[in-house]
Structures are given as structure tokens and as C-alpha cells.
Design a protein around this motif. Structure first.
Motif, PDB file in Angstrom:
ATOM      1  N   ASN A  14       0.792  -1.239   0.000  1.00  0.00           N
ATOM      2  CA  ASN A  14       0.000   0.000   0.000  1.00  0.00           C
ATOM      3  C   ASN A  14       0.825   1.291   0.000  1.00  0.00           C
ATOM      4  N   PHE A  19      -3.231   1.629  -2.381  1.00  0.00           N
ATOM      5  CA  PHE A  19      -3.991   0.502  -1.831  1.00  0.00           C
ATOM      6  C   PHE A  19      -4.156  -0.633  -2.842  1.00  0.00           C
ATOM      7  N   ASP A 131      -0.214  -6.602  -4.747  1.00  0.00           N
ATOM      8  CA  ASP A 131       0.805  -5.709  -4.167  1.00  0.00           C
ATOM      9  C   ASP A 131       1.971  -6.432  -3.493  1.00  0.00           C
ATOM     10  N   ASN A 132       1.679  -7.297  -2.508  1.00  0.00           N
ATOM     11  CA  ASN A 132       2.770  -7.999  -1.817  1.00  0.00           C
ATOM     12  C   ASN A 132       3.478  -8.997  -2.730  1.00  0.00           C
ATOM     13  N   THR A 175      -5.607  -9.795   7.854  1.00  0.00           N
ATOM     14  CA  THR A 175      -5.984  -8.940   6.715  1.00  0.00           C
ATOM     15  C   THR A 175      -7.505  -8.941   6.523  1.00  0.00           C
ATOM     16  N   ARG A 179      -9.875  -5.708   6.402  1.00  0.00           N
ATOM     17  CA  ARG A 179     -10.604  -5.341   5.179  1.00  0.00           C
ATOM     18  C   ARG A 179     -12.085  -5.131   5.464  1.00  0.00           C
ATOM     19  N   GLY A 253       0.858  -2.607   4.879  1.00  0.00           N
ATOM     20  CA  GLY A 253      -0.190  -3.524   4.430  1.00  0.00           C
ATOM     21  C   GLY A 253      -1.481  -3.241   5.176  1.00  0.00           C
TER      22      GLY A 253
HETATM   23  N1  HSE Z   1      -3.456  -4.402   0.145  1.00  0.00           N
HETATM   24  C1  HSE Z   1      -3.793  -5.325   1.175  1.00  0.00           C
HETATM   25  C2  HSE Z   1      -4.678  -4.641   2.195  1.00  0.00           C
HETATM   26  C3  HSE Z   1      -2.509  -5.788   1.812  1.00  0.00           C
HETATM   27  O1  HSE Z   1      -4.354  -3.501   2.547  1.00  0.00           O
HETATM   28  O2  HSE Z   1      -5.676  -5.210   2.629  1.00  0.00           O
HETATM   29  C4  HSE Z   1      -2.712  -6.815   2.854  1.00  0.00           C
HETATM   30  O3  HSE Z   1      -2.555  -8.084   2.370  1.00  0.00           O
END
Ligand code: HSE
Length: 300
Positions: A14, A19, A131-132, A175, A179, A253
């Protein structure tokens, strides 16, 4: 089969407003030593690795099997010794490193000759966002997007004159939970402002204007305003890091770790100042990893 080892970096996703599309690789590693064996065996050499009961339940094995199956291959039996410096569920990409380890394991064991794009695609499908996994795969600072027509593209920034400091708390944050607090949609005006901020972060990083990059990375509208409440000391860490010389500090993250971007060479000094403020945290000066996944064949 020749014995080999895999090394995969930690990562931070991120960087504020990038993001789900921006990631950076960090110099903490997941390593696997793979040797031929007459049955499957996994051996864990770090307390940071999750426990498992049977090889079939092992996360990395499951990913490797899934990828091999897609290519109509079966994995030869192996012994895999695993070590890790990446804490679990802290926002430092432990899951992405494990996913990419599984993909690379299948690639090596079944001679799949996967291209970087294929590995990125598999990793993105499994993780849900690129991303990761892109940072683990390529190293450095990577921007990736999978467009709505499933096309996946990436751009690797040139080496940046930056170091980082991470603030790792003792608790985990999944995560999935981080989220859940995010809105399902954004009004067009907010989305336009949020992506404008993100564009400025990337442009200023590439041009080396780290003051502007730091200012803009702290102005995210996509996720940080909603996740801040999940992260104790969120504002305190940002403000104190800035006073200590950081360009900008964001959630790593999905959290709960926070990460500061600091002038090259200032990491230790800023980490030492921040340690006095956060005695219960693991405060560490880290370096950006520019290598990504490394595969080494054992000597004859
Ligand atoms: N882009 C993801 C998040 C990274 O911010 O939920 C976490 O895996």
C-alpha cells in the motif's frame, strides 16, 4: 533432482494510498532448503512459522500442489527445511512470501519454466491482490494492477535512496478483519481525490522529491482513515516519526505494523529514537530488498 534453496523477502503493501497495488520488498526473509526424499517432509526452524500436523495441510505444499496440478504435473517427494524472519499477521507479507514460495517450489520441482507474469498471476489469484506478491517476486518498489479484463501489468521503480523503520506490535491483525472495516464503494469525488494523492506519491518518489512523497503518503483516503482505529498509537507514531526525521509513516499492508520512510542511512538513528517511545514494540531499521525471489542450486 538437484537440491536447491529459495529465499523470499518480506514486503509492505500500500505505502499509504497505493492501496492493493503498490508493494515494497524488505530485507527479512523466508527461506526453504529443498532436497530429494522418499516422502514429503516439512521441517520448521523458526518460532515465527505456524504449526501444522500433516504435510498435506502445509500451506506451501498446498499452493505448490495447486500450481503443479494446473500444469497436469505431480510434485516429486521432497524434504523442505523452512526458516523465517517474517512475523505472521503483522502486515509484513508473511502470507505473500509463503504463496510465492509454493509457486516457485512447483516451478522448480516440475520444471514448469513459469514466466514472471505467470507467477504474478498465480500469486495474485491466490492472495486476492497483487501488491505484496509483486514485491516478493521482483524485489524493490513495484506498482502492479490487474485490470477488470484480467490483464496484469507492473512497473518497478528505480532504486530509491530511502530506508525504512518498522514498528511491529505484539498483537496480530488478520488482513480479512482489517478489510472488513473498509467501505464497499467510494463516491466519485473521493475516489478522484484519493487516486490523485496516490499519483502524486508515485510521481514524487520517482523524481526523488521525498518530502512531497512523505506528505502525500500520509494523506491516504482509501484505507488508513478506516483502519486507524484498529491500530493503537497510530497518530502518535506518525507524528513522532516525522519529528524524528521520517519523510512519512503509513500502515504496513493491512497493519498492525506501521512503517516510516526515512532518508538513506538514517534508519538506525530514527529507530533508536522511536524505541524509547514504543518499548513494547519491535522497532527495526530495515533495508529495501532489490533482489526478490532467489533460487540457488546446491553445489555438487
Ligand atoms: N493491500 C492489502 C490490504 C494488503 O491492505 O488489505 C494486505 O494483504
Amino acid at each position: 533432482m538437484k537440491a536447491f534453496s529459495l529465499s523470499l523477502p518480506a514486503s509492505s503493501a500500500n505505502i499509504g494510498p497505493g492501496f492493493d497495488s503498490v508493494g515494497i520488498a524488505l530485507n527479512r526473509y523466508l527461506t526453504l532448503e529443498v532436497t530429494k526424499n522418499n516422502k514429503w517432509e516439512f521441517e520448521h526452524h523458526s518460532y515465527l512459522l505456524p504449526s501444522f500436523s500433516d504435510f498435506k495441510d502445509h500451506f506451501i505444499y498446498q499452493i505448490a500442489r495447486r500450481v503443479a496440478k494446473k500444469h497436469n504435473k505431480s510434485l516429486p517427494t521432497c524434504k523442505v527445511k523452512i526458516d523465517s524472519e517474517i512475523p505472521l499477521a503483522r502486515g509484513l507479507g508473511s502470507s505473500a512470501s509463503a504463496v510465492m514460495a509454493g509457486i516457485e517450489l512447483a516451478n522448480q520441482l516440475c520444471n514448469l519454466s513459469l514466466s514472471p507474469e505467470e507467477k504474478l498471476n498465480y500469486g495474485t489469484d491466490i492472495e486476492g491482490h497483487p501488491d505484496n506478491v509483486a514485491a516478493v517476486l521482483f524485489g524493490g518498489f513495484v506498482i502492479t494492477v490487474k485490470t477488470l479484463d484480467e490483464d496484469i501489468d507492473y512497473f518497478r521503480l528505480p532504486a530509491l535512496n530511502l530506508d525504512v523503520v518498522v514498528y511491529i506490535p505484539t498483537f496480530e491483525l488478520k488482513t480479512e478483519d482489517a478489510r472488513k472495516v473498509l467501505p464497499k464503494s467510494f463516491p466519485r469525488k473521493d475516489a478522484a481525490t484519493a487516486s490523485g494523492i496516490s499519483n502524486l506519491v508515485m510521481a514524487s518518489l520517482i523524481s526523488g522529491d521525498f518530502d512531497l512523497a512523505g506528505k502525500m503518503m500520509e494523506r491516504d483516503l482509501f484505507h488508513e482513515p478506516y483502519r486507524a482505529e484498529l491500530i493503537p498509537n497510530y497518530h502518535l507514531i506518525k507524528q513522532t516519526a516525522k519529528k524524528s526525521g521520517a519523510y512519512g509513516t503509513v500502515i504496513s499492508g493491512a497493519g498492525p505494523t506501521m512503517i516510516s520512510f526515512v532518508p538513506k542511512g538514517d534508519g538506525e538513528n530514527i529507530a533508536n529514537q522511536m524505541k524509547t517511545l514504543l518499548p513494547a514494540y519491535q522497532v527495526e531499521a530495515l533495508l529495501i530488498d532489490f533482489k526478490g525471489i532467489q533460487v540457488k542450486l546446491a553445489a555438487e
